[in-house]
Enzyme design. Structure first.
Site, mmCIF file in Angstrom:
data_model
loop_
_atom_site.group_PDB
_atom_site.id
_atom_site.type_symbol
_atom_site.label_atom_id
_atom_site.label_comp_id
_atom_site.label_asym_id
_atom_site.label_seq_id
_atom_site.Cartn_x
_atom_site.Cartn_y
_atom_site.Cartn_z
ATOM 1 N N HIS A 160 0.872 -1.180 0.000
ATOM 2 C CA HIS A 160 0.000 0.000 0.000
ATOM 3 C C HIS A 160 0.913 1.235 0.000
ATOM 4 C CE1 HIS A 160 -3.682 -2.052 2.120
ATOM 5 N NE2 HIS A 160 -3.997 -1.791 0.874
ATOM 6 N N CYS A 256 -2.046 3.192 9.014
ATOM 7 C CA CYS A 256 -3.088 2.233 8.584
ATOM 8 C C CYS A 256 -4.229 2.125 9.589
ATOM 9 C CB CYS A 256 -2.533 0.817 8.464
ATOM 10 S SG CYS A 256 -1.107 0.607 7.473
HETATM 11 N N1 ARG Z 1 -3.641 -7.086 6.605
HETATM 12 C C1 ARG Z 1 -4.059 -5.869 5.956
HETATM 13 C C2 ARG Z 1 -3.995 -6.053 4.449
HETATM 14 O O1 ARG Z 1 -3.105 -6.711 3.966
HETATM 15 C C3 ARG Z 1 -3.213 -4.717 6.413
HETATM 16 C C4 ARG Z 1 -3.678 -3.390 5.876
HETATM 17 C C5 ARG Z 1 -2.789 -2.256 6.246
HETATM 18 N N2 ARG Z 1 -3.349 -1.036 5.820
HETATM 19 C C6 ARG Z 1 -2.688 -0.043 5.190
HETATM 20 N N3 ARG Z 1 -3.319 1.061 4.957
HETATM 21 N N4 ARG Z 1 -1.480 -0.181 4.765
HETATM 22 O O2 ARG Z 1 -4.813 -5.547 3.719
#
Ligand code: ARG
Length: 261
Positions: A160, A256
């Site tokens: 992300h 996050c």
């Molecule tokens: N386990 C989640 C996923 O893989 C973690 C999300 C983390 N969020 C972020 N905005 N980076 O989607």
């Protein structure tokens, strides 16, 4: 924010989750999350969404959508494990009176995990390559009336945009250059002056230091090296630690776990 009552690692959808299934400590997760919430509450009003059993990643509210000026562009998750969250995000924003916009059916978009509004430049930076589709960039530009700059992510650990890129209130930028392909890196360098770029090295990047929340002069992050802390101070920011090791097992940290609305 979303309380971590049902947080855990019960599936693997990013490299951080590998080998972590069932290995989170619920009490420590609660304590770490509360530590983050208390810090944020010094500088902002915190609204909560109710946690739901069976949706362990609902704590990562950044992925709800991109909310700006009373409109929200809701997420459509790439991974089926997270699609069940979409209903709850929609319900929350409907109740809060937002104008709701949904991505076209064939496109994925993971909200403010990948779409970061840069206050100083009034632009949106949009990460793609792992979760969100590049085609979301022109749509976001149209919906929010802001130039939207697509950036291609190439390192699966930084899946992300908010895991490797953090625009700061004064126009500076924290980022991990190796997470981007060469044209995207060039685009960042074209738009952000050298004295505004804080390039972090891999050892800081894997501590999730780019996954930071900047509120007023406070920069909340999981951890950072003394060198990075000094650079943040030089930009007028006070680095403030909120250890979030339990959430890093799922691939997320401070940013996050929050969504700016
Ligand atoms: N386990 C989640 C996923 O893989 C973690 C999300 C983390 N969020 C972020 N905005 N980076 O989607």
């Amino acid at each position: 924010m979303c309380p971590p009552d049902f947080f855990g690692v019960s599936y693997v959808i990013n490299p951080w989750m590998e080998g972590q299934q069932g290995h989170t400590d619920a009490a420590e997760a609660q304590a770490q999350w509360t530590g983050l919430k208390d810090l944020i509450a010094r500088h902002a009003d915190v609204s909560l969404i109710m946690p739901h059993a069976g949706l362990p990643d609902l704590v990562f509210t950044a992925n709800a959508g991109l909310a700006l000026e009373g409109k929200v562009l809701l997420s459509r998750f790439r991974r089926p494990q997270r699609r069940g969250e979409e209903h709850w995000w929609r319900a929350w924003f409907e109740k809060a009176g937002y104008e709701i916009i949904t991505p076209p059916e064939e496109l994925c978009f993971e909200g403010a995990g990948d779409a970061l509004f840069d206050e100083a430049r009034q632009t949106i930076w949009l990460g793609h390559g792992f979760r969100s589709d590049q085609e979301m960039a022109p749509l976001a530009a149209k919906i929010f009336g802001r130039e939207t700059v697509p950036l291609r992510l190439i390192d699966p650990r930084f899946y992300h945009l908010d895991t490797c890129f953090c625009p700061l209130p004064d126009g500076a930028l924290l980022y991990y250059p190796a997470a981007f392909d060469a044209p995207s890196r060039a685009e960042i360098e074209r738009r952000v002056a050298p004295d505004q770029r804080i390039a972090v090295d891999e050892s800081d990047a894997i501590k999730f230091c780019c996954n930071a929340v900047a509120l007023d002069a406070m920069l909340v992050l999981n951890d950072a090296s003394p060198a990075l802390e000094a650079q943040a101070r030089a930009h007028g920011l006070a680095p403030t630690r909120a250890p979030l090791t339990q959430f890093m097992k799922a691939g997320g940290a401070a940013k996050c776990l929050t969504l700016r609305i």
